[in-house]
Design a protein around this motif. Structure first.
Motif, PDB file in Angstrom:
ATOM      1  N   THR A 267     -59.339  11.290 -22.459  1.00  0.00           N
ATOM      2  CA  THR A 267     -59.282  12.477 -21.597  1.00  0.00           C
ATOM      3  C   THR A 267     -58.631  13.609 -22.380  1.00  0.00           C
ATOM      4  O   THR A 267     -57.526  13.449 -22.931  1.00  0.00           O
ATOM      5  N   HIS A 268     -59.325  14.719 -22.489  1.00  0.00           N
ATOM      6  CA  HIS A 268     -58.746  15.932 -23.088  1.00  0.00           C
ATOM      7  C   HIS A 268     -59.339  17.115 -22.336  1.00  0.00           C
ATOM      8  O   HIS A 268     -60.480  17.512 -22.572  1.00  0.00           O
ATOM      9  N   VAL A 269     -58.550  17.621 -21.418  1.00  0.00           N
ATOM     10  CA  VAL A 269     -58.997  18.687 -20.510  1.00  0.00           C
ATOM     11  C   VAL A 269     -58.095  19.896 -20.715  1.00  0.00           C
ATOM     12  O   VAL A 269     -56.876  19.759 -20.920  1.00  0.00           O
ATOM     13  N   LEU A 270     -58.695  21.068 -20.685  1.00  0.00           N
ATOM     14  CA  LEU A 270     -57.940  22.324 -20.754  1.00  0.00           C
ATOM     15  C   LEU A 270     -57.877  22.928 -19.360  1.00  0.00           C
ATOM     16  O   LEU A 270     -58.900  23.013 -18.667  1.00  0.00           O
ATOM     17  N   VAL A 271     -56.677  23.310 -18.942  1.00  0.00           N
ATOM     18  CA  VAL A 271     -56.493  23.998 -17.655  1.00  0.00           C
ATOM     19  C   VAL A 271     -56.072  25.427 -17.972  1.00  0.00           C
ATOM     20  O   VAL A 271     -55.059  25.636 -18.667  1.00  0.00           O
ATOM     21  N   ILE A 272     -56.838  26.386 -17.490  1.00  0.00           N
ATOM     22  CA  ILE A 272     -56.569  27.798 -17.823  1.00  0.00           C
ATOM     23  C   ILE A 272     -56.487  28.634 -16.552  1.00  0.00           C
ATOM     24  O   ILE A 272     -57.125  28.320 -15.543  1.00  0.00           O
ATOM     25  N   PRO A 273     -55.709  29.723 -16.607  1.00  0.00           N
ATOM     26  CA  PRO A 273     -55.789  30.704 -15.522  1.00  0.00           C
ATOM     27  C   PRO A 273     -57.076  31.502 -15.677  1.00  0.00           C
ATOM     28  O   PRO A 273     -57.517  31.747 -16.810  1.00  0.00           O
ATOM     29  N   LYS A 274     -57.680  31.907 -14.573  1.00  0.00           N
ATOM     30  CA  LYS A 274     -58.856  32.777 -14.690  1.00  0.00           C
ATOM     31  C   LYS A 274     -58.467  34.121 -15.302  1.00  0.00           C
ATOM     32  O   LYS A 274     -59.262  34.736 -16.018  1.00  0.00           O
ATOM     33  N   ALA A 275     -57.264  34.568 -15.030  1.00  0.00           N
ATOM     34  CA  ALA A 275     -56.781  35.834 -15.585  1.00  0.00           C
ATOM     35  C   ALA A 275     -56.370  35.643 -17.039  1.00  0.00           C
ATOM     36  O   ALA A 275     -55.901  34.565 -17.435  1.00  0.00           O
TER      37      ALA A 275
ATOM     38  N   THR B  80     -52.661  20.500 -13.684  1.00  0.00           N
ATOM     39  CA  THR B  80     -52.579  19.430 -14.687  1.00  0.00           C
ATOM     40  C   THR B  80     -52.397  18.082 -13.993  1.00  0.00           C
ATOM     41  O   THR B  80     -52.985  17.081 -14.392  1.00  0.00           O
ATOM     42  N   LYS B  81     -51.598  18.051 -12.954  1.00  0.00           N
ATOM     43  CA  LYS B  81     -51.394  16.815 -12.188  1.00  0.00           C
ATOM     44  C   LYS B  81     -52.687  16.400 -11.472  1.00  0.00           C
ATOM     45  O   LYS B  81     -53.041  15.211 -11.436  1.00  0.00           O
ATOM     46  N   ALA B  82     -53.397  17.364 -10.940  1.00  0.00           N
ATOM     47  CA  ALA B  82     -54.656  17.058 -10.246  1.00  0.00           C
ATOM     48  C   ALA B  82     -55.679  16.477 -11.227  1.00  0.00           C
ATOM     49  O   ALA B  82     -56.412  15.538 -10.887  1.00  0.00           O
ATOM     50  N   VAL B  83     -55.728  17.028 -12.432  1.00  0.00           N
ATOM     51  CA  VAL B  83     -56.629  16.488 -13.464  1.00  0.00           C
ATOM     52  C   VAL B  83     -56.230  15.053 -13.784  1.00  0.00           C
ATOM     53  O   VAL B  83     -57.080  14.151 -13.842  1.00  0.00           O
ATOM     54  N   ALA B  84     -54.932  14.818 -13.996  1.00  0.00           N
ATOM     55  CA  ALA B  84     -54.473  13.461 -14.311  1.00  0.00           C
ATOM     56  C   ALA B  84     -54.842  12.495 -13.189  1.00  0.00           C
ATOM     57  O   ALA B  84     -55.272  11.364 -13.452  1.00  0.00           O
ATOM     58  N   ASP B  85     -54.694  12.917 -11.953  1.00  0.00           N
ATOM     59  CA  ASP B  85     -55.076  12.057 -10.823  1.00  0.00           C
ATOM     60  C   ASP B  85     -56.581  11.795 -10.832  1.00  0.00           C
ATOM     61  O   ASP B  85     -57.027  10.659 -10.660  1.00  0.00           O
TER      62      ASP B  85
ATOM     63  N   TYR C 246     -49.706  10.727 -19.331  1.00  0.00           N
ATOM     64  CA  TYR C 246     -50.514  11.731 -20.021  1.00  0.00           C
ATOM     65  C   TYR C 246     -49.573  12.758 -20.624  1.00  0.00           C
ATOM     66  O   TYR C 246     -48.388  12.804 -20.293  1.00  0.00           O
ATOM     67  N   ARG C 247     -50.101  13.542 -21.541  1.00  0.00           N
ATOM     68  CA  ARG C 247     -49.298  14.573 -22.174  1.00  0.00           C
ATOM     69  C   ARG C 247     -49.851  15.946 -21.816  1.00  0.00           C
ATOM     70  O   ARG C 247     -51.060  16.165 -21.878  1.00  0.00           O
ATOM     71  N   THR C 248     -48.952  16.849 -21.438  1.00  0.00           N
ATOM     72  CA  THR C 248     -49.314  18.237 -21.151  1.00  0.00           C
ATOM     73  C   THR C 248     -48.758  19.082 -22.289  1.00  0.00           C
ATOM     74  O   THR C 248     -47.550  19.063 -22.534  1.00  0.00           O
ATOM     75  N   VAL C 249     -49.649  19.794 -22.998  1.00  0.00           N
ATOM     76  CA  VAL C 249     -49.253  20.535 -24.201  1.00  0.00           C
ATOM     77  C   VAL C 249     -49.654  22.002 -24.054  1.00  0.00           C
ATOM     78  O   VAL C 249     -50.790  22.303 -23.669  1.00  0.00           O
TER      79      VAL C 249
ATOM     80  N   ALA D 210     -53.258  24.900 -20.786  1.00  0.00           N
ATOM     81  CA  ALA D 210     -52.587  23.606 -20.907  1.00  0.00           C
ATOM     82  C   ALA D 210     -53.605  22.586 -21.366  1.00  0.00           C
ATOM     83  O   ALA D 210     -54.724  22.524 -20.831  1.00  0.00           O
ATOM     84  N   HIS D 211     -53.225  21.787 -22.365  1.00  0.00           N
ATOM     85  CA  HIS D 211     -54.014  20.617 -22.722  1.00  0.00           C
ATOM     86  C   HIS D 211     -53.499  19.458 -21.866  1.00  0.00           C
ATOM     87  O   HIS D 211     -52.282  19.210 -21.826  1.00  0.00           O
ATOM     88  N   VAL D 212     -54.391  18.740 -21.202  1.00  0.00           N
ATOM     89  CA  VAL D 212     -54.034  17.483 -20.525  1.00  0.00           C
ATOM     90  C   VAL D 212     -54.712  16.370 -21.322  1.00  0.00           C
ATOM     91  O   VAL D 212     -55.949  16.304 -21.385  1.00  0.00           O
ATOM     92  N   ILE D 213     -53.882  15.553 -21.971  1.00  0.00           N
ATOM     93  CA  ILE D 213     -54.377  14.566 -22.933  1.00  0.00           C
ATOM     94  C   ILE D 213     -53.914  13.188 -22.484  1.00  0.00           C
ATOM     95  O   ILE D 213     -52.723  12.978 -22.211  1.00  0.00           O
ATOM     96  N   GLY D 214     -54.844  12.244 -22.405  1.00  0.00           N
ATOM     97  CA  GLY D 214     -54.452  10.897 -21.997  1.00  0.00           C
ATOM     98  C   GLY D 214     -55.567   9.898 -22.206  1.00  0.00           C
ATOM     99  O   GLY D 214     -56.643  10.223 -22.703  1.00  0.00           O
ATOM    100  N   GLY D 215     -55.265   8.660 -21.836  1.00  0.00           N
ATOM    101  CA  GLY D 215     -56.247   7.600 -21.970  1.00  0.00           C
ATOM    102  C   GLY D 215     -56.078   6.767 -23.223  1.00  0.00           C
ATOM    103  O   GLY D 215     -56.902   5.904 -23.510  1.00  0.00           O
TER     104      GLY D 215
END
Ligand code: 5GP
Ligand code: ZN
Length: 117
Positions: free
Chosen positions: A42-50, A73-78, A85-88, A104-109
């Motif tokens: 899992t490697h997901v990026l969470v960004i603000p629209k702004a 980031t928590k919702a992605v992990a769930d 998981y790591r939030t970077v 934010a990078h959400v990295i796990g698995g």
């Protein structure tokens, strides 16, 4: 101006739908999509629209959006069923930041080492 879309910003283009991305979650203020070069199952990026250039600017210019990012980031992990998981937030080129739109990078698995490289 802080918060306004930037024509030359890759992530503003993803928000606008001008560049395709595998979007897995969206809220009124955020988008979460899979990193094109994943460093873990899992490697997901969470960004603000702004547009804000990094997480420090985000916290100063729009602190409510910083909280929105952390909540997502928590919702992605769930969603990804990650217990650990790591939030970077890479901040500055010396730390590895390459895209100047806060994310934010959400990295796990997989197992991870500390300290990071
Ligand atoms: P940074 O290095 O700034 O902390 O993170 C930027 C991330 O964006 C990198 O992990 C990189 O793989 C990812 N990335 C760069 N270009 C694209 C793209 O066009 N689409 C997606 N989904 N991710 C990208
Ligand atoms: Zn941007």
């Amino acid at each position: 101006m802080a918060g306004e879309p930037q024509d030359d910003c890759l992530f503003c283009k993803i928000v606008a739908g001008l560049i395709p991305a595998t979007i897995i979650r969206e809220t009124a203020t955020t988008v979460a999509f899979r990193d094109i070069n994943p460093q873990a199952p899992t490697h997901v990026l969470v960004i603000p629209k702004a547009h804000h250039m990094d997480v420090a600017a985000l916290a100063t210019e729009a602190p409510e959006l910083a909280v929105d990012i952390l909540r997502e980031t928590k919702a992605v992990a769930d969603d990804e069923k990650l217990d650990s998981y790591r939030t970077v937030f890479n901040t500055g080129s010396g730390a590895g930041q390459t895209v100047w739109h806060a994310h934010a990078h959400v990295i796990g698995g997989r197992g991870m080492q500390w300290p990071p490289g």
